[in-house]
Design a protein around this motif. Structure first.
Motif, PDB file in Angstrom:
ATOM      1  N   SER A 228       0.844  -1.198   0.000  1.00  0.00           N
ATOM      2  CA  SER A 228       0.000   0.000   0.000  1.00  0.00           C
ATOM      3  C   SER A 228       0.883   1.253   0.000  1.00  0.00           C
ATOM      4  N   VAL A 229       0.286   2.355  -0.465  1.00  0.00           N
ATOM      5  CA  VAL A 229       1.041   3.592  -0.685  1.00  0.00           C
ATOM      6  C   VAL A 229       0.332   4.762  -0.012  1.00  0.00           C
ATOM      7  N   GLY A 230       1.065   5.550   0.720  1.00  0.00           N
ATOM      8  CA  GLY A 230       0.504   6.757   1.329  1.00  0.00           C
ATOM      9  C   GLY A 230       1.270   7.976   0.855  1.00  0.00           C
ATOM     10  N   GLU A 231       0.552   9.029   0.506  1.00  0.00           N
ATOM     11  CA  GLU A 231       1.213  10.256   0.069  1.00  0.00           C
ATOM     12  C   GLU A 231       0.626  11.453   0.807  1.00  0.00           C
ATOM     13  N   PHE A 232       1.483  12.409   1.051  1.00  0.00           N
ATOM     14  CA  PHE A 232       1.029  13.632   1.707  1.00  0.00           C
ATOM     15  C   PHE A 232       1.731  14.803   1.046  1.00  0.00           C
ATOM     16  N   TYR A 233       0.952  15.685   0.462  1.00  0.00           N
ATOM     17  CA  TYR A 233       1.501  16.875  -0.181  1.00  0.00           C
ATOM     18  C   TYR A 233       0.863  18.086   0.473  1.00  0.00           C
ATOM     19  N   SER A 234       1.674  18.953   0.993  1.00  0.00           N
ATOM     20  CA  SER A 234       1.095  20.045   1.772  1.00  0.00           C
ATOM     21  C   SER A 234       1.768  21.385   1.486  1.00  0.00           C
ATOM     22  N   VAL A 235       0.951  22.398   1.357  1.00  0.00           N
ATOM     23  CA  VAL A 235       1.440  23.771   1.390  1.00  0.00           C
ATOM     24  C   VAL A 235       0.729  24.454   2.545  1.00  0.00           C
ATOM     25  N   ALA A 236       1.461  24.958   3.492  1.00  0.00           N
ATOM     26  CA  ALA A 236       0.831  25.667   4.599  1.00  0.00           C
ATOM     27  C   ALA A 236       1.384  27.085   4.636  1.00  0.00           C
ATOM     28  N   VAL A 237       0.489  28.048   4.512  1.00  0.00           N
ATOM     29  CA  VAL A 237       0.891  29.447   4.521  1.00  0.00           C
ATOM     30  C   VAL A 237       0.435  30.078   5.821  1.00  0.00           C
ATOM     31  N   THR A 238       1.333  30.770   6.490  1.00  0.00           N
ATOM     32  CA  THR A 238       0.908  31.547   7.647  1.00  0.00           C
ATOM     33  C   THR A 238       1.382  32.981   7.469  1.00  0.00           C
ATOM     34  N   ASN A 239       0.510  33.915   7.793  1.00  0.00           N
ATOM     35  CA  ASN A 239       0.846  35.323   7.678  1.00  0.00           C
ATOM     36  C   ASN A 239       0.348  36.018   8.951  1.00  0.00           C
ATOM     37  N   ASN A 240       0.730  37.280   9.119  1.00  0.00           N
ATOM     38  CA  ASN A 240       0.307  38.042  10.299  1.00  0.00           C
ATOM     39  C   ASN A 240       0.552  37.226  11.572  1.00  0.00           C
ATOM     40  N   TYR A 241      -0.512  36.954  12.357  1.00  0.00           N
ATOM     41  CA  TYR A 241      -0.299  36.205  13.602  1.00  0.00           C
ATOM     42  C   TYR A 241      -0.815  34.769  13.527  1.00  0.00           C
ATOM     43  N   GLN A 242      -0.984  34.263  12.332  1.00  0.00           N
ATOM     44  CA  GLN A 242      -1.446  32.882  12.197  1.00  0.00           C
ATOM     45  C   GLN A 242      -0.419  31.888  12.753  1.00  0.00           C
ATOM     46  N   GLN A 243      -0.934  30.735  13.168  1.00  0.00           N
ATOM     47  CA  GLN A 243      -0.055  29.660  13.617  1.00  0.00           C
ATOM     48  C   GLN A 243      -0.489  28.356  12.953  1.00  0.00           C
ATOM     49  N   ALA A 244       0.471  27.554  12.581  1.00  0.00           N
ATOM     50  CA  ALA A 244       0.143  26.243  12.033  1.00  0.00           C
ATOM     51  C   ALA A 244       1.115  25.213  12.581  1.00  0.00           C
ATOM     52  N   ASP A 245       0.575  24.085  12.985  1.00  0.00           N
ATOM     53  CA  ASP A 245       1.388  22.939  13.368  1.00  0.00           C
ATOM     54  C   ASP A 245       0.781  21.787  12.592  1.00  0.00           C
ATOM     55  N   THR A 246       1.404  21.452  11.490  1.00  0.00           N
ATOM     56  CA  THR A 246       0.775  20.465  10.617  1.00  0.00           C
ATOM     57  C   THR A 246       1.831  19.590   9.960  1.00  0.00           C
ATOM     58  N   GLY A 247       1.399  18.427   9.514  1.00  0.00           N
ATOM     59  CA  GLY A 247       2.304  17.465   8.907  1.00  0.00           C
ATOM     60  C   GLY A 247       1.540  16.177   8.699  1.00  0.00           C
ATOM     61  N   SER A 248       2.242  15.069   8.779  1.00  0.00           N
ATOM     62  CA  SER A 248       1.569  13.809   8.492  1.00  0.00           C
ATOM     63  C   SER A 248       2.156  12.697   9.336  1.00  0.00           C
ATOM     64  N   LYS A 249       1.395  11.622   9.454  1.00  0.00           N
ATOM     65  CA  LYS A 249       1.925  10.402  10.069  1.00  0.00           C
ATOM     66  C   LYS A 249       1.805   9.278   9.057  1.00  0.00           C
ATOM     67  N   MET A 250       2.897   8.591   8.850  1.00  0.00           N
ATOM     68  CA  MET A 250       2.890   7.434   7.961  1.00  0.00           C
ATOM     69  C   MET A 250       3.211   6.218   8.816  1.00  0.00           C
ATOM     70  N   ILE A 251       2.232   5.356   8.957  1.00  0.00           N
ATOM     71  CA  ILE A 251       2.427   4.181   9.800  1.00  0.00           C
ATOM     72  C   ILE A 251       2.521   2.959   8.893  1.00  0.00           C
ATOM     73  N   HIS A 252       3.726   2.444   8.760  1.00  0.00           N
ATOM     74  CA  HIS A 252       3.938   1.296   7.874  1.00  0.00           C
ATOM     75  C   HIS A 252       3.730   0.003   8.663  1.00  0.00           C
ATOM     76  N   LEU A 253       2.707  -0.761   8.294  1.00  0.00           N
ATOM     77  CA  LEU A 253       2.433  -2.041   8.957  1.00  0.00           C
ATOM     78  C   LEU A 253       2.630  -3.204   7.997  1.00  0.00           C
ATOM     79  N   GLY A 254       2.189  -3.017   6.744  1.00  0.00           N
ATOM     80  CA  GLY A 254       2.274  -4.098   5.756  1.00  0.00           C
ATOM     81  C   GLY A 254       3.650  -4.160   5.107  1.00  0.00           C
ATOM     82  N   LYS A 255       3.860  -5.227   4.345  1.00  0.00           N
ATOM     83  CA  LYS A 255       5.136  -5.395   3.637  1.00  0.00           C
ATOM     84  C   LYS A 255       5.161  -4.535   2.377  1.00  0.00           C
ATOM     85  N   ASN A 256       6.355  -4.109   1.998  1.00  0.00           N
ATOM     86  CA  ASN A 256       6.546  -3.345   0.752  1.00  0.00           C
ATOM     87  C   ASN A 256       5.653  -2.109   0.661  1.00  0.00           C
ATOM     88  N   THR A 257       5.434  -1.504   1.768  1.00  0.00           N
ATOM     89  CA  THR A 257       4.620  -0.286   1.760  1.00  0.00           C
ATOM     90  C   THR A 257       5.533   0.903   1.497  1.00  0.00           C
TER      91      THR A 257
END
Ligand code: ADP
Ligand code: MG
Lengths: 482, 250
Positions: free
Chosen positions: A326-355
């Motif tokens: 199985s295949v997991g993909e995460f593509y992200s653009v996070a823009v913060t301006n002024n007083y914005q805050q972002a804490d973002t990303g991804s978790k990839m949990i590999h359980l199966g073979k050849n993932t």
């Protein structure tokens, strides 16, 4: 050559948050605050079956035992959960069956947002579920999709019409006990979208849910549940906006995706909640749990997100790669301006073979904002030959903002190959002047440079969204330079 | 067309240009020579409106407009072009997209409609010929991974695209081998007309064999200390800048 570039450039100069209007829609609220009676009231408003009420109550009782986590790189003011309306719906007759029954003011609202709900006026190739505050107001193309066996409806309808499917899958990827906001959402969620793609069916159009917060002091807690059976395919889009208000509003959603053998789900988000004003007043708290389970062998999920809005964004769309290959993909653009805050990303949990998994994160920080990438790559003991590649780039505009990277790597199988690359760059005055010298204004130069930087991610979006997203990037960075 | 009067400019509080006077008429080629650090690039930056430099005194008029009142992008749209001594890289922004934006901004300024995609591509193809620019370069990001010579050719390519009324070439010859130099010079010469003017900044006479100047000025410590015809370039080549210093009594 992209024809739309001119238009984008032209629109760049307009600026400001364009979706900040409020609509004059008569709204039904339930009393403010949160307790067991409120949970029961929401459930009874929706005529829910007993099992669902039980689910909510369990979640609520569990939530009461929790403390809000403090690990993110965010400064979150105290949230008074008793000062929020947990349910607000536009006043209407029960479930409009045709468009004629939908409040014209509502149609106007979505029209203004560029989301026409008249099927004949719609972009061909896109079906929409429109959610305003706590309820879904209209789902388009439901009937033509049904002919293929595809279910696309509001979550409430799914509970009524397909209770066995909902009961089987709801909470199976994100349990109510998963985290603080998952528990809260599980207790008080009001609506959202349900998608079911049967075995062997490729969904012929983009499915999309458009979330709009309109009512004041209201939290939005929706759930999205997507199930792709063997060999199914769907591309799903999520968009969101909210009026400008001085108060912060809470949006705590759950997205669960279940993907069976050889099936593929693409999930794209263009998140444009109201970000607050230039001084950091107001804006949406966007605390979301999104997770996909690649259950079957050779299944695939890809998350693409363009995060430009919200005062605070806190989310990690994740992939559990249980099926072999199985295949997991995460593509992200996070823009913060002024007083914005972002804490973002991804978790990839590999359980199966050849993932394998691929993470591309592009953070763009301006003003006084804080932008963090946080990601986990975990390879379980039995996950032979797991592969991960993570690329985390930060672009800084100005020197008052912050960019941070928190990669966690947890590998329990020695055949794994896990690679992580990170870069930090700045838009230099020389680059801007070079553009100026060719007749390109500073705002347009920033737009060009930022879109160039984010191109790899924007290219993953469906066409209509990619254009929208390019404009958004430039607009959300306006006034950040010079 | 271009009249510079008593121009003084600072960078970081330090005076670099100390009173420049220069008149450039349509069709003329002016060479500005001088040792390193004398202020040649600073003059180019000031003419094009680089915000790092502060004008403390003087005027610049360009076809009757006060250049100092215009934003850098408006000066460019008025037809002032700088071939940078050190062109910057802009990752992720394709040359096609960059040039198309530049061209259409210039057209908008002149009240013209944006150029159609096919016309634009045709124009790109034609103008690439001027400097024998590789087709592949046009699909790459602006200057990213270009060799020194490719960057300079790319500057002249952009000049060909934008058809400026005043071109300032800042050390366009540096880092070029003799073949590249010839290509660049030929490109520049093809673009010359009786309407547009060129300021060639260099500290070697070499380039001036190819781009023949009508006037040569020596810039030294922020002042034009000597102006003459093209023979001055040869004299400088022969005697070196020390000769100028001696003449100035240093
Ligand atoms: N951005 C800058 N900051 C500080 N000093 C500068 C800057 N640009 C130029 N200078 C100084 O100004 C003087 C003239 O530089 P420049 O115009 O680049 O000379 P030239 O092009 O004739 O070699 C030099 O002393 C140089 O160090
Ligand atoms: Mg120089």
């Amino acid at each position: 050559m992209p024809q739309e570039n001119d238009n984008i450039i032209n629109e760049l100069t307009q600026g400001e948050y364009k979706y900040g209007f409020t609509s004059d829609i008569e709204t039904d609220y339930i009393p403010m605050g949160l307790n067991e009676d409120i949970v029961r009231l929401i459930s009874s408003k929706k005529n829910e079956p007993e099992w669902l009420l039980e689910f909510r109550l369990k979640a609520y009782r569990y939530w009461l035992t929790l403390q809000m986590p403090t690990w993110p790189h965010l400064t979150i003011p105290d949230i008074d959960y008793q000062k929020i309306y947990y349910y607000a719906s536009p006043k209407k007759k029960e479930g409009p069956k045709s468009l004629d029954e939908v409040d014209p003011e509502l149609l106007k609202t979505f029209d203004k947002l560029g989301i026409p709900l008249h099927e004949q006026k719609m972009l061909s190739g896109m079906a929409v579920d429109a959610v305003l505050d706590s309820v879904s107001v209209k789902t388009t193309f439901k009937e033509s999709l049904a002919e293929l066996g595809i279910i696309f409806c509001s979550f409430s309808e799914a509970v009524k019409d397909y209770p066995e499917l909902v009961q089987k899958y709801m909470g199976s990827v994100v349990g109510y006990a998963d985290n603080y906001f998952a528990a809260l959402n599980s207790a008080v969620f009001s609506d959202g979208s349900f998608v079911f793609i049967p075995k062997g069916v490729r969904c012929p159009m983009e499915l999309s849910t458009y979330f709009r917060i309109n009512a004041i002091n209201t939290g939005q807690f929706e759930r999205t549940l997507i199930v792709a059976e063997d060999d199914a395919y769907v591309s799903y889009l999520e968009g969101c906006t909210a009026p400008m208000r001085d108060e912060n509003q809470l949006h705590a959603a759950i997205v669960e995706i279940i993907i069976n053998e050889r099936a593929e789900v693409k999930y794209s988000t263009v998140q444009n909640w109201y970000p607050g004003d230039k001084q950091g007043k107001g804006g949406i708290y966007n605390f979301v749990t999104k997770r996909a389970l690649c259950k079957g062998d050779h299944s695939k999920v890809s998350w693409t997100q363009v995060e430009t809005g919200s005062a605070i964004t806190w989310k990690y769309p994740s992939c559990i790669l249980r099926g072999d290959h199985s295949v997991g993909e995460f593509y992200s653009v996070a823009v913060t301006n002024n007083y914005q805050q972002a804490d973002t990303g991804s978790k990839m949990i590999h359980l199966g073979k050849n993932t394998s998994s691929h993470i591309v994160s592009k953070g763009i920080s301006a003003g006084y904002s804080q932008n963090s990438y946080r990601g986990l790559v975990k390879v379980a003991a039995k996950a032979e030959n797991a592969r991960n590649f993570s690329q985390c780039d930060s672009l800084l505009l100005g020197d008052k903002c912050g960019a941070h990277t928190f990669p966690y790597i947890d590998v329990h199988n020695e055949t794994a190959i896990v690679e992580h690359e990170a870069t930090t760059s700045k838009i230099s005055e020389d680059q801007v002047f070079y553009c100026n010298q060719r007749g390109i204004s500073t705002e347009d130069a920033i737009g060009l440079i930022v879109n160039g930087y984010a191109k790899e991610v924007l290219n993953k979006l469906p066409m209509e969204f990619a254009v929208e997203a390019q404009k958004l990037l430039a607009i959300s960075l306006e006034g950040s330079v010079g | 067309m271009l009249t510079i009067k008593n121009l003084h400019a600072n960078v970081n509080g330090k005076e670099i240009l100390k009173g420049i006077d220069l008149v450039v008429k349509p069709g003329e080629v002016h060479a500005i020579m001088g040792p390193n650090g004398s202020g040649k690039s600073t003059l180019a930056s000031v003419l094009t409106g680089n915000p790092a430099f502060e004008i403390t005194e003087g005027d610049i008029s360009f076809y009757g407009k006060n250049l100092l009142d215009l934003l850098p992008e408006d000066r460019a749209r008025e037809g002032v072009f700088l071939s940078f001594q050190y062109p910057v890289e802009i990752p992720g922004v394709s040359m096609v997209n960059f040039m198309r934006t530049a061209i259409n901004e210039q057209r908008k300024y002149k009240g013209l409609e944006p150029m159609s995609a096919s016309d634009f591509l045709k124009m790109m193809r034609e103008k690439k010929e001027y400097v024998e620019l590789d087709n592949k370069l046009a699909n790459r990001s602006v200057n990213e991974g270009f060799s020194g010579g490719e960057k300079k050719r790319n500057e002249i390519f952009q000049m060909a695209m934008l058809e400026p009324r005043l071109s300032i070439l800042d050390e366009t010859d540096s880092g070029l081998d003799i073949d590249a130099l010839r290509i660049v010079a030929t490109g520049v010469n093809k673009l010359k007309s009786s309407e547009n003017s060129t300021i060639v900044i260099t500290h070697y006479q070499r380039l001036l064999d190819y781009i023949v100047p009508d006037f040569v000025h020596v810039l030294y410590k922020g002042r034009i200390v000597k102006s003459a015809g093209k023979e001055l370039a040869y004299e400088l080549e022969e005697k070196g800048y020390d000769w100028i210093k001696k003449e100035l009594g240093e």
